[in-house]
Motif scaffolding. Structure first.
Motif, short mmCIF file in Angstrom:
data_model
loop_
_atom_site.label_atom_id
_atom_site.label_comp_id
_atom_site.label_asym_id
_atom_site.label_seq_id
_atom_site.Cartn_x
_atom_site.Cartn_y
_atom_site.Cartn_z
N ASP A 74 0.82 -1.21 0.00
CA ASP A 74 0.00 0.00 0.00
C ASP A 74 0.85 1.26 0.00
OD1 ASP A 74 -2.36 -1.41 -0.07
OD2 ASP A 74 -2.65 -1.38 2.10
N ASN A 112 -3.04 -1.16 -4.28
CA ASN A 112 -1.59 -1.13 -4.02
C ASN A 112 -0.81 -0.94 -5.32
OD1 ASN A 112 -2.44 -3.71 -4.83
ND2 ASN A 112 -0.81 -4.76 -3.74
N ARG A 134 -8.08 4.84 -1.44
CA ARG A 134 -6.71 4.88 -1.95
C ARG A 134 -6.71 5.16 -3.46
NH1 ARG A 134 -1.61 3.23 -0.42
NH2 ARG A 134 -2.40 4.03 1.56
#
Length: 387
Positions: free
Chosen positions: A71, A99, A127
Motif C-alpha cells: 500500500d 496497491n 486509496r
C-alpha cells in the motif's frame, strides 16, 4: 505528459498486478494480455510473487519481474519500476488493485508516463481516489456502480472509462448435456442439478446457497444441489449439510479447473453473493445457455435481465431465492427460453473480443495524450454505461 508516437512500432505496456492468486482480477488480466495483438503491444509485468500467475504470463509471452507491491510502495519497487520504464521504453502503465495503483501513480509522475488503474470492485477505494487526485492517473471501471461513484466524487469524464468484463463466447457456449459432474459427486446421470460456483467465503454467501437448497429441496425431491469451489467456509458448510441430513442432495465438488466441463452439467446457476462488481461466473453461465437466480448486488443488475435471462432477489432473501429456484426448476420451457436469451445477451454485451478491442483502443489513446472527448462524447459515454 509525454506524447509518444507508436505508429511504426508496438506500444510498450507495463502491467502492475497487485495480487498473486488466480482469481477474478487475475483472470481478467490473463484474458486481456493473451488477446492483445502482439504486433501492436509488447507487455512487461510487475507481480508480487512467483506462482501460477507468473508462469501463465510468461507462457503468453510477457516479460515478468517480481517486486513487493505494498500500500505504501518501498524504494525497491519504485527503483525497479522506473528502471523498467526506461529500459523497456514503456509508453503506458496499467495497474490492478489499489496497491498497484499507488505504485503506478508514483512511477507515472517520476517518468512522465501515462497511467490507468482498472477498478475491479463495485466502488473506488479511498486509496484509488487519492492516487488519482494526487498523481493525475486515469481510471477504468468494470462496474457501473463504480463509474457513477467516480463521477459523483469528481473524477472528470475525460479521465474515466467504463469497460465491462467479457468472456470468450467460443469457449463458453451452450454445449450438449453432460454427466461429468454427476459422476464426480456420484448422483444419477438424469438428476436435475443446481449449482453455486465461487469461492467459499463470506462475501459470496455460500451458506445462503445451502439454506436456499434446503428450502427448495422440500418441493424438488429429485433435484440435487452442488457447490463448486474452495475456501475458508468449506468445513462450516459441510457441517450444516450434515446437520440437516442432506448429504444425499447437497454436494461439495471442490475447486474445478476446467469450468467448460461444469456448465453443461447444470440446469441452473445460483449466485447468493452479498457483494459483487461484475462476476465472471454469471456471464460464463449465461454464455453457456443457463438462466441465473442471483442476488441483486453490484454489477449483477447490469448483467441479468429480470424475467428475461434470470431472476433477482435482495441479498439474504432466502425464501425468495428458493421460490425462484423452484419456479425455474419446475418449468423446462421457461429455463430454455431464459437460457437462449442469456446466451444472446452475452454475445451482444459481453463478448471478450469486443472488450479487448475497447481496452486496446483506450491504452492506445493514452499514449497520444489521454481519453479525449467533446461534451457529446461524454453524453454518449453516459448512455453507453446505462445501456
Amino acid at each position: 505528459m509525454k506524447i509518444i508516437s507508436t505508429a511504426e512500432r508496438p506500444i510498450n505496456l507495463l502491467e502492475i498486478i497487485g495480487a498473486s492468486i488466480v482469481g477474478g482480477m487475475e483472470t481478467y488480466v490473463l484474458r486481456l494480455l493473451e488477446r492483445l495483438p502482439q504486433d501492436t503491444f509488447r507487455v512487461t509485468c510487475l507481480c508480487v510473487a512467483e506462482g501460477k500467475l507468473t508462469s501463465q504470463l510468461r507462457a503468453i509471452g510477457c516479460s515478468v519481474h517480481i517486486t513487493p507491491i505494498t500500500d505504501e510502495p518501498d524504494w525497491q519497487s519504485i527503483l525497479l519500476g522506473a528502471s523498467l520504464i526506461r529500459a523497456d521504453a514503456i509508453d503506458v502503465i496499467h495497474a490492478h488493485l489499489p496497491n498497484a495503483h499507488s505504485l503506478a501513480g508514483i512511477l507515472s509522475r517520476l517518468t512522465d508516463t501515462p497511467a490507468i488503474a482498472t477498478i475491479h470492485g463495485r466502488y473506488l477505494s479511498m486509496r484509488d481516489l487519492e492516487v488519482h487526485k494526487l498523481m493525475n492517473t486515469h481510471i477504468g471501471v468494470v462496474a457501473k456502480t463504480a463509474y457513477f461513484q467516480a463521477l459523483a466524487l469528481g473524477v472528470p469524464s475525460t479521465k474515466l472509462r467504463f469497460i465491462p468484463n467479457g468472456i470468450d463466447t467460443k469457449i463458453f457456449y451452450p454445449a450438449p448435456k453432460s454427466n461429468y459432474l454427476h459422476s464426480l459427486i456420484k448422483i444419477p446421470p438424469e438428476a436435475p442439478l443446481v449449482g453455486f460456483i465461487g469461492r467459499l467465503s463470506p462475501e459470496k454467501g455460500p451458506e445462503m446457497f445451502v439454506r436456499v437448497a434446503r428450502l427448495a429441496h422440500k418441493r424438488l425431491k429429485n433435484c440435487h444441489f452442488v457447490l463448486v469451489g474452495e475456501g475458508p467456509m468449506r468445513r462450516e458448510l459441510q457441517n450444516e449439510i450434515d446437520e440437516h441430513d442432506l448429504t444425499d442432495h447437497i454436494h461439495m465438488a471442490g475447486l474445478q479447473r476446467d469450468m467448460t466441463k461444469i456448465y453443461p452439467c447444470l440446469d441452473l446457476v445460483v449466485s447468493t453473493s452479498y457483494s459483487e462488481a461484475m462476476p465472471l461466473v454469471i456471464v460464463e453461465a449465461m454464455a453457456s445457455g443457463l438462466p441465473v437466480v442471483a442476488t441483486n448486488v453490484g454489477g449483477v443488475v447490469d448483467i441479468v435481465e429480470v424475467g428475461g435471462t434470470g431472476l433477482l432477489k435482495p441479498p439474504g432473501d432466502t425464501e425468495g431465492l428458493a421460490n425462484d429456484v423452484v419456479t425455474l426448476m419446475t418449468s423446462n420451457s421457461t429455463r430454455i427460453r431464459m437460457g437462449e436469451a442469456a446466451r444472446k445477451r452475452v454475445e451482444e454485451k459481453f463478448d471478450l473480443n469486443d472488450i479487448v478491442a475497447q481496452t486496446a483502443q483506450l491504452l492506445r489513446s493514452l499514449t497520444q495524450g489521454g481519453i479525449k472527448g467533446s461534451d457529446a462524447d461524454t453524453a454518449k459515454g453516459y448512455r453507453k454505461a446505462r445501456s
